[in-house]
Design a protein around this motif. Sequence first.
Motif, mmCIF file in Angstrom:
data_model
loop_
_atom_site.group_PDB
_atom_site.id
_atom_site.type_symbol
_atom_site.label_atom_id
_atom_site.label_comp_id
_atom_site.label_asym_id
_atom_site.label_seq_id
_atom_site.Cartn_x
_atom_site.Cartn_y
_atom_site.Cartn_z
ATOM 1 N N SER A 406 80.775 -3.100 -67.508
ATOM 2 C CA SER A 406 82.236 -3.215 -67.724
ATOM 3 C C SER A 406 83.147 -2.727 -67.020
ATOM 4 O O SER A 406 83.107 -1.472 -66.651
ATOM 5 N N TRP A 407 84.376 -3.615 -66.934
ATOM 6 C CA TRP A 407 85.421 -3.089 -65.952
ATOM 7 C C TRP A 407 86.634 -3.221 -66.898
ATOM 8 O O TRP A 407 86.708 -4.194 -67.785
ATOM 9 N N ASN A 408 87.619 -2.430 -66.796
ATOM 10 C CA ASN A 408 88.704 -2.369 -67.528
ATOM 11 C C ASN A 408 89.929 -3.152 -66.697
ATOM 12 O O ASN A 408 90.611 -2.316 -65.969
ATOM 13 N N ILE A 409 89.798 -4.477 -66.536
ATOM 14 C CA ILE A 409 90.642 -5.222 -65.833
ATOM 15 C C ILE A 409 92.215 -4.873 -65.708
ATOM 16 O O ILE A 409 92.821 -4.866 -64.755
ATOM 17 N N PRO A 410 92.701 -5.019 -66.997
ATOM 18 C CA PRO A 410 94.167 -4.729 -66.989
ATOM 19 C C PRO A 410 94.499 -3.318 -66.423
ATOM 20 O O PRO A 410 95.588 -3.340 -65.689
ATOM 21 N N LYS A 411 93.841 -2.370 -66.756
ATOM 22 C CA LYS A 411 94.214 -1.044 -66.112
ATOM 23 C C LYS A 411 94.047 -1.049 -64.613
ATOM 24 O O LYS A 411 94.722 -0.427 -64.070
ATOM 25 N N LEU A 412 92.612 -1.752 -64.098
ATOM 26 C CA LEU A 412 92.679 -1.888 -62.618
ATOM 27 C C LEU A 412 93.906 -2.634 -62.019
ATOM 28 O O LEU A 412 94.325 -2.061 -61.027
ATOM 29 N N ILE A 413 94.455 -3.463 -62.701
ATOM 30 C CA ILE A 413 95.570 -4.285 -62.116
ATOM 31 C C ILE A 413 96.668 -3.400 -62.075
ATOM 32 O O ILE A 413 97.435 -3.443 -61.143
ATOM 33 N N ILE A 414 96.996 -2.696 -63.000
ATOM 34 C CA ILE A 414 98.185 -1.840 -63.332
ATOM 35 C C ILE A 414 98.153 -0.515 -62.173
ATOM 36 O O ILE A 414 99.155 -0.580 -61.459
ATOM 37 N N ASN A 415 96.840 -0.194 -62.133
ATOM 38 C CA ASN A 415 96.817 1.107 -61.176
ATOM 39 C C ASN A 415 96.833 0.534 -59.717
ATOM 40 O O ASN A 415 97.529 1.259 -58.898
ATOM 41 N N MET A 416 96.336 -0.497 -59.298
ATOM 42 C CA MET A 416 96.486 -0.983 -57.840
ATOM 43 C C MET A 416 97.898 -1.528 -57.762
ATOM 44 O O MET A 416 98.552 -1.453 -56.614
ATOM 45 N N SER A 417 98.694 -2.270 -58.705
ATOM 46 C CA SER A 417 100.148 -2.562 -58.438
ATOM 47 C C SER A 417 100.860 -1.415 -58.460
ATOM 48 O O SER A 417 101.832 -1.285 -57.269
ATOM 49 N N VAL A 418 100.623 -0.035 -59.095
ATOM 50 C CA VAL A 418 101.572 0.856 -58.775
ATOM 51 C C VAL A 418 101.188 1.694 -57.482
ATOM 52 O O VAL A 418 102.332 1.879 -56.736
ATOM 53 N N ILE A 419 99.923 1.772 -56.966
ATOM 54 C CA ILE A 419 99.823 2.438 -55.731
ATOM 55 C C ILE A 419 100.332 1.480 -54.673
ATOM 56 O O ILE A 419 100.921 2.006 -53.472
ATOM 57 N N MET A 420 100.297 0.137 -54.750
ATOM 58 C CA MET A 420 100.802 -0.624 -53.803
ATOM 59 C C MET A 420 102.576 -0.552 -53.618
ATOM 60 O O MET A 420 103.016 -0.623 -52.676
ATOM 61 N N THR A 421 102.803 -0.476 -54.662
ATOM 62 C CA THR A 421 104.437 -0.171 -54.664
ATOM 63 C C THR A 421 104.547 1.279 -54.051
ATOM 64 O O THR A 421 105.774 1.227 -53.560
ATOM 65 N N GLN A 422 104.098 2.100 -54.442
ATOM 66 C CA GLN A 422 104.211 3.385 -53.825
ATOM 67 C C GLN A 422 104.125 3.384 -52.297
ATOM 68 O O GLN A 422 104.817 3.966 -51.534
ATOM 69 N N SER A 423 103.183 2.682 -51.644
ATOM 70 C CA SER A 423 102.941 2.469 -50.264
ATOM 71 C C SER A 423 104.142 1.742 -49.758
ATOM 72 O O SER A 423 104.611 2.279 -48.626
ATOM 73 N N VAL A 424 104.714 0.799 -50.401
ATOM 74 C CA VAL A 424 105.581 -0.006 -49.898
ATOM 75 C C VAL A 424 107.063 1.110 -49.758
ATOM 76 O O VAL A 424 107.872 0.991 -48.718
ATOM 77 N N ILE A 425 107.092 1.794 -50.929
ATOM 78 C CA ILE A 425 108.162 2.562 -50.839
ATOM 79 C C ILE A 425 108.216 3.618 -49.590
ATOM 80 O O ILE A 425 109.291 3.785 -48.863
ATOM 81 N N ILE A 426 107.041 4.317 -49.424
ATOM 82 C CA ILE A 426 106.863 5.129 -48.429
ATOM 83 C C ILE A 426 107.043 4.527 -46.967
ATOM 84 O O ILE A 426 107.947 4.959 -46.066
ATOM 85 N N LEU A 427 106.358 3.322 -46.988
ATOM 86 C CA LEU A 427 106.539 2.838 -45.512
ATOM 87 C C LEU A 427 107.922 2.285 -45.287
ATOM 88 O O LEU A 427 108.258 2.292 -43.992
#
Length: 461
Positions: A406-427
């Motif tokens: 079983s996967w916690n899909i909503p949590k996975l989506i939130i986690n990945m969205s935050v990580i991508m946002t962090q990457s964009v801000i840094i770059l």
Amino acid sequence: MDRYKKLASNTFTFAIGTFSSKLLVFLMLPLYTRVLTSAEYGEVDLIVQTCNVLVPIVSAGILNAVIRFGLDSAVNKKSVFSIGLLTILLGFIGLCILEPVLLHIEFISQYTRYIYFFILMSNLHSLCSNFVRSQEYVKLYAFDGVFRTVLTVILNIVFLVIFRYGISGYLLATILSDFISTIMLFFAAKLYRFISLGYIDKSLFSSMMRYSLPLIPTTVSTWIINMSDRYVLSYMLGSEANGLYAIAYKVPTIITIVTGIFMDAWQISAVNEHQKGDGGRFFSKVLDVYSSLVFCGASVIIALTKMITKILTSPEFFSSWIYIPVLVMGTIFACLASFLGSAYMAQKKSEQILITTMISAVLNIILNFILIPAYGIQGAAIATLLSYICMLVIRAVNIRRFMNISWNIPKLIINMSVIMTQSVIILLQIENWFIYEVGLILIIALVNVKALLMGARRIIE
């Protein structure tokens, strides 16, 4: 012992040794980047990665079978170790026959003898350490990690700093540390008791080969995903570009170090749970905690990318920081895909690992030739990210055929969205970027705190 507590106990013990040995790659960066130029580091990186891809080929992938069959309570352990040793020796003889071929490969021809000893000692050390781990001699396995780390540090200082042997010194330090560590394990665990080359269980040999042979192209395919971009970079942009990329690749190693420690212990638990017939529910609970740790670690590393690079590298390599956020995202998907790979291992479905890895490897090669000309070094990082996303998706879908994870899909989506946002801000180096990064780290922490606390509670209770 409760299965959660056993997993935690084994993880902690492995951490003592494994953390030190795997962290070595990370901590030695200041030395390597100050003693070797970016071109030299790019060259030695290609040599080592060439050795890494030859290691499983020469050993016929038997090292994977040594762990899996060594954990099987119904299998004769003497036969497992003897088959592993015989396979490695025969493979090395075959490699010696191919020496004329290696002599014609330009960037490794002058280091051929080093490469031979590198491969032999790497295989023998892995055989002994994997067998020790399969017998659950976790304290000895941990001690070996610390022992080998100390050896490697000392030998690197001797050959690189004192004698200034350069690339040859780098290789020689690794060869000797593997050799001495192998001798220590062989006698400390009395592994000579498990050698019986005069009698080889043909049925077991056949079973181990059926399991291990598909893992050879699997390992090669994994290597392609991780390293083919370096060959393409060297070909298209030169050794200096590869040197910068290789250094950038080391920073996400922080994540793989920690998850690698866990995976060493998890392999034991995964097989044990499979033998009990209760794997899916346990897998899902552990996956939830594991993924939370991966995302929390990745979030912190992305926020501290420039600081980490500045501390660990010389000024010549500082510009490599810009490739780290994308590589960290790729590492997240690689870690999750690796966890699903343990389900295949527990079920002895090595052919499924092969198929999913090969698809991702082919995609990686195609993307490298498309993205590197367009985006340079960053294109290689993007190719790696997309390849691991592909691997994770295929495995997540395929694995449901025999195990309900079983996967916690909503949590996975939130986690990945935050990580991508962090990457964009840094770059993009947005103004007041550090404040945004701290806020996003807090969001990641809040999203994952429940899983982490529940995991800790299962261990404590």
